[in-house]
Design a protein around this motif. Structure first.
Motif, PDB file in Angstrom:
ATOM      1  N   SER A  55      64.444  37.483  72.263  1.00 11.93           N
ATOM      2  CA  SER A  55      65.173  36.425  73.065  1.00 11.93           C
ATOM      3  C   SER A  55      64.268  35.148  73.393  1.00 11.93           C
ATOM      4  O   SER A  55      64.738  34.203  73.735  1.00 11.93           O
ATOM      5  N   SER A  56      62.870  35.474  73.494  1.00  9.47           N
ATOM      6  CA  SER A  56      61.991  34.052  73.944  1.00  9.47           C
ATOM      7  C   SER A  56      60.561  34.494  73.402  1.00  9.47           C
ATOM      8  O   SER A  56      60.300  35.483  72.903  1.00  9.47           O
ATOM      9  N   GLY A  57      60.020  33.380  73.686  1.00  8.41           N
ATOM     10  CA  GLY A  57      58.498  33.644  73.273  1.00  8.41           C
ATOM     11  C   GLY A  57      57.826  34.503  74.185  1.00  8.41           C
ATOM     12  O   GLY A  57      56.892  35.285  73.699  1.00  8.41           O
ATOM     13  N   LYS A  58      58.167  34.712  75.397  1.00  9.77           N
ATOM     14  CA  LYS A  58      57.392  35.442  76.357  1.00  9.77           C
ATOM     15  C   LYS A  58      58.006  36.807  76.143  1.00  9.77           C
ATOM     16  O   LYS A  58      57.018  37.826  76.433  1.00  9.77           O
ATOM     17  N   ALA A  59      59.054  37.108  75.665  1.00 13.31           N
ATOM     18  CA  ALA A  59      59.500  38.449  75.198  1.00 13.31           C
ATOM     19  C   ALA A  59      58.692  38.828  74.002  1.00 13.31           C
ATOM     20  O   ALA A  59      58.291  39.998  73.924  1.00 13.31           O
ATOM     21  N   ALA A 158      50.968  30.833  69.133  1.00 13.24           N
ATOM     22  CA  ALA A 158      51.601  29.537  68.288  1.00 13.24           C
ATOM     23  C   ALA A 158      52.957  29.288  68.789  1.00 13.24           C
ATOM     24  O   ALA A 158      53.782  28.735  68.060  1.00 13.24           O
ATOM     25  N   ALA A 159      53.187  29.660  70.078  1.00 12.54           N
ATOM     26  CA  ALA A 159      54.508  29.138  70.676  1.00 12.54           C
ATOM     27  C   ALA A 159      54.916  27.896  70.258  1.00 12.54           C
ATOM     28  O   ALA A 159      56.000  27.441  70.213  1.00 12.54           O
ATOM     29  N   GLN A 160      53.877  26.772  70.433  1.00 13.64           N
ATOM     30  CA  GLN A 160      54.353  25.610  70.467  1.00 13.64           C
ATOM     31  C   GLN A 160      53.842  24.936  69.080  1.00 13.64           C
ATOM     32  O   GLN A 160      53.925  23.724  68.610  1.00 13.64           O
ATOM     33  N   ALA A 161      53.696  25.807  67.940  1.00 11.31           N
ATOM     34  CA  ALA A 161      53.335  25.579  66.615  1.00 11.31           C
ATOM     35  C   ALA A 161      54.175  25.904  65.365  1.00 11.31           C
ATOM     36  O   ALA A 161      53.670  26.250  64.151  1.00 11.31           O
ATOM     37  N   MET A 182      61.101  29.453  70.278  1.00 14.72           N
ATOM     38  CA  MET A 182      62.320  28.316  69.782  1.00 14.72           C
ATOM     39  C   MET A 182      63.070  28.126  71.139  1.00 14.72           C
ATOM     40  O   MET A 182      64.357  27.744  70.964  1.00 14.72           O
ATOM     41  N   GLY A 183      62.212  28.011  72.209  1.00 12.54           N
ATOM     42  CA  GLY A 183      62.939  27.375  73.451  1.00 12.54           C
ATOM     43  C   GLY A 183      63.096  26.011  73.361  1.00 12.54           C
ATOM     44  O   GLY A 183      62.643  25.244  72.396  1.00 12.54           O
ATOM     45  N   ARG A 184      63.703  25.346  74.382  1.00 10.80           N
ATOM     46  CA  ARG A 184      63.875  24.246  74.684  1.00 10.80           C
ATOM     47  C   ARG A 184      62.536  23.521  74.553  1.00 10.80           C
ATOM     48  O   ARG A 184      61.646  24.065  75.305  1.00 10.80           O
ATOM     49  N   ASN A 192      67.234  29.238  72.986  1.00  9.92           N
ATOM     50  CA  ASN A 192      65.879  30.129  73.193  1.00  9.92           C
ATOM     51  C   ASN A 192      65.510  30.914  72.214  1.00  9.92           C
ATOM     52  O   ASN A 192      66.277  30.952  71.212  1.00  9.92           O
ATOM     53  N   GLY A 193      64.515  31.669  72.064  1.00  6.92           N
ATOM     54  CA  GLY A 193      64.113  32.616  70.990  1.00  6.92           C
ATOM     55  C   GLY A 193      62.840  32.606  70.788  1.00  6.92           C
ATOM     56  O   GLY A 193      61.739  31.662  71.111  1.00  6.92           O
ATOM     57  N   GLY A 194      62.090  33.912  70.454  1.00  6.19           N
ATOM     58  CA  GLY A 194      60.916  34.149  70.144  1.00  6.19           C
ATOM     59  C   GLY A 194      60.754  34.947  68.796  1.00  6.19           C
ATOM     60  O   GLY A 194      61.684  35.600  68.208  1.00  6.19           O
ATOM     61  N   GLY A 343      51.194  17.975  81.764  1.00 10.22           N
ATOM     62  CA  GLY A 343      50.826  19.225  80.965  1.00 10.22           C
ATOM     63  C   GLY A 343      51.292  20.267  81.831  1.00 10.22           C
ATOM     64  O   GLY A 343      52.741  20.410  81.912  1.00 10.22           O
ATOM     65  N   TYR A 344      50.569  21.062  82.433  1.00 11.07           N
ATOM     66  CA  TYR A 344      51.011  22.284  83.349  1.00 11.07           C
ATOM     67  C   TYR A 344      50.579  21.819  84.620  1.00 11.07           C
ATOM     68  O   TYR A 344      49.625  21.016  85.106  1.00 11.07           O
ATOM     69  N   PRO A 345      51.340  22.176  85.750  1.00 10.09           N
ATOM     70  CA  PRO A 345      51.014  21.872  87.119  1.00 10.09           C
ATOM     71  C   PRO A 345      49.528  22.075  87.701  1.00 10.09           C
ATOM     72  O   PRO A 345      49.055  21.566  88.537  1.00 10.09           O
TER      73      PRO A 345
END
Ligand SMILES: *Cc1c(COP(=O)(O)O)cnc(C)c1O
Length: 401
Positions: A55-59, A158-161, A182-184, A192-194, A343-345
């Protein structure tokens, strides 16, 4: 944040078309076979023996970590870059493990390898996560050489790659296991998707056991995703994006630390959405590369790559001179709708709710990056005139600096 009505670029976007949604619905009717088919294409593309879609990259990451911990129960710590996506520590906590941080190099955003060698001496270390942030290739081979002799697994984030290549190789399949999102806002999106890939049979068996135990999505979940995909295909357009962006309850662009996420298999609707993904990614990559090229053509250089070889970026990272310059450019970009983003907070040790970190450790380079980095958009909605306006904004900044 300034409120703006009018054409507004999102920081990142992998558009979903109505045609994609139709194939999603077709996938829904195909059921299980639609996902099997997607996984087979992924195994073939990445030349790996095993693939699991969730369901997601984190999953995906949580499953990999649980499986590795099943194989090495005496090891329970996971080493990640001190500057990365908040989903990563979320997945580690979700898997019941402890977060360890390694400082990054300001020059590469990859690990600071002197620090990495020290951290790898930790006998409780289960695995280490080289991370291709924004699509910048991390040196996975170097991490592997250091980790292998110490019995530490290498998990390639490789979540972003997804689909990204470097020196003729596809990023994501060099580690003991790898994951894609494969998230937004990622390289390619099914809302969503991993994805998990591994070529290691023993690890695949351990992941398979965990995977078999996770629930399949019901029809209602698929319907929710369908509605979400429809909304996303519409709201991501720059002429409408100002609207969702201005609605605070949507929390767009916010990166949250939250270990309490659902772990499900990818729905057949999403597998259907992905249909034709190899070709779509190729087109997306070409578009993003052309925009990155144009950005450098205006003299905006990223510290992170040579002009002669721009990686397959999903966002174009630039390190500004100081945090005031960053704040200034973000405020102006927001007013102009240019899609320049933070980038990130903060660094991972700055996450208040993450309490399991060792006391007193400091990550000065990661802090420095967090204070100074911005990313420029390179997605298909970015037009030539947008690049020109971004360049104009940078020019006023540099003359002032
Ligand atoms: C997005 C992301 C993840 C998690 O993916 P989700 O699909 O958002 O859960 C993990 N690692 C990195 C580096 C990411 O950017």
């Amino acid at each position: 944040m300034a409120f703006r009505i009018g054409r507004t670029l999102p920081p990142a976007a992998a558009p979903i078309s109505l045609k994609d949604i139709m194939s999603g619905v077709a996938g829904l009717f195909e059921g299980e076979s639609s996902r099997n088919w997607f996984e087979e294409e992924l195994r073939d593309y990445y030349q790996v023996g095993h693939c699991f879609t969730v369901s997601s990259g984190k999953a995906a990451l949580a499953l990999i970590l649980q499986a590795l911990h099943d194989l090495s129960p005496e090891r329970d710590e996971v080493l990640i870059p001190a500057y990365t996506c908040y989903s990563v520590p979320s997945a580690i906590i979700r898997a019941g493990l402890r977060v360890r941080l390694c400082d990054v190099s300001t020059e590469t955003l990859d690990f600071d390898f002197d620090k990495l060698v020290e951290e790898l001496a930790n006998p409780r270390l289960l695995c280490v996560l080289p991370t291709h942030l924004f699509g910048l290739p991390a040196d996975v081979e170097r991490v592997k050489a250091l980790a292998r002799e110490r019995g530490i697994f290498v998990v390639e984030d490789a979540a972003q790659a997804m689909g990204a290549e470097w020196s003729g190789s596809k990023l994501g399949s060099a580690g003991d296991a790898g994951l894609f999102s494969m998230g937004r806002g990622k390289a390619f999106s099914t809302v969503n998707g991993g994805i998990i890939v591994t070529d290691n049979d023993r690890i695949a068996v351990a992941i398979g056991k965990r995977f078999d135990a996770i629930p399949v999505c019901g029809a209602l979940d698929s319907l929710k995703l369908l509605i979400y995909a429809l909304a996303m295909s519409l709201l991501i357009h720059p002429w409408i994006f100002w609207l969702p962006k201005s609605l605070p309850f949507l929390k767009l662009g916010e990166t949250r630390f939250d270990p309490d996420f659902s772990i499900r298999r990818l729905t057949s609707f999403q597998a259907g959405l992905a249909k034709g993904w190899i070709n779509k990614i190729m087109v997306l990559k070409g578009t993003r590369a052309a925009i990155a090229e144009k950005i450098t053509g205006y003299g905006i250089m990223s510290q992170y790559f040579q002009k002669t070889a721009i990686p397959d970026l999903i966002r174009f990272p630039v390190l500004l001179t100081d945090t005031d310059a960053k704040r200034d450019i973000l405020v102006k970009s927001d007013k102009m709708g240019l899609g320049i983003a933070d980038g990130y907070p903060d660094t991972i040790d700055g996450i208040e709710k993450l309490s399991t970190l060792p006391e007193g450790a400091k990550f000065p380079a990661a802090k420095d990056v967090a204070e100074r980095i911005v990313t420029l958009p390179v997605h298909p909605f970015v037009k030539d005139r947008d690049v020109k306006r971004i360049a104009g904004l940078f020019k006023t900044m540099t003359t002032k600096m």
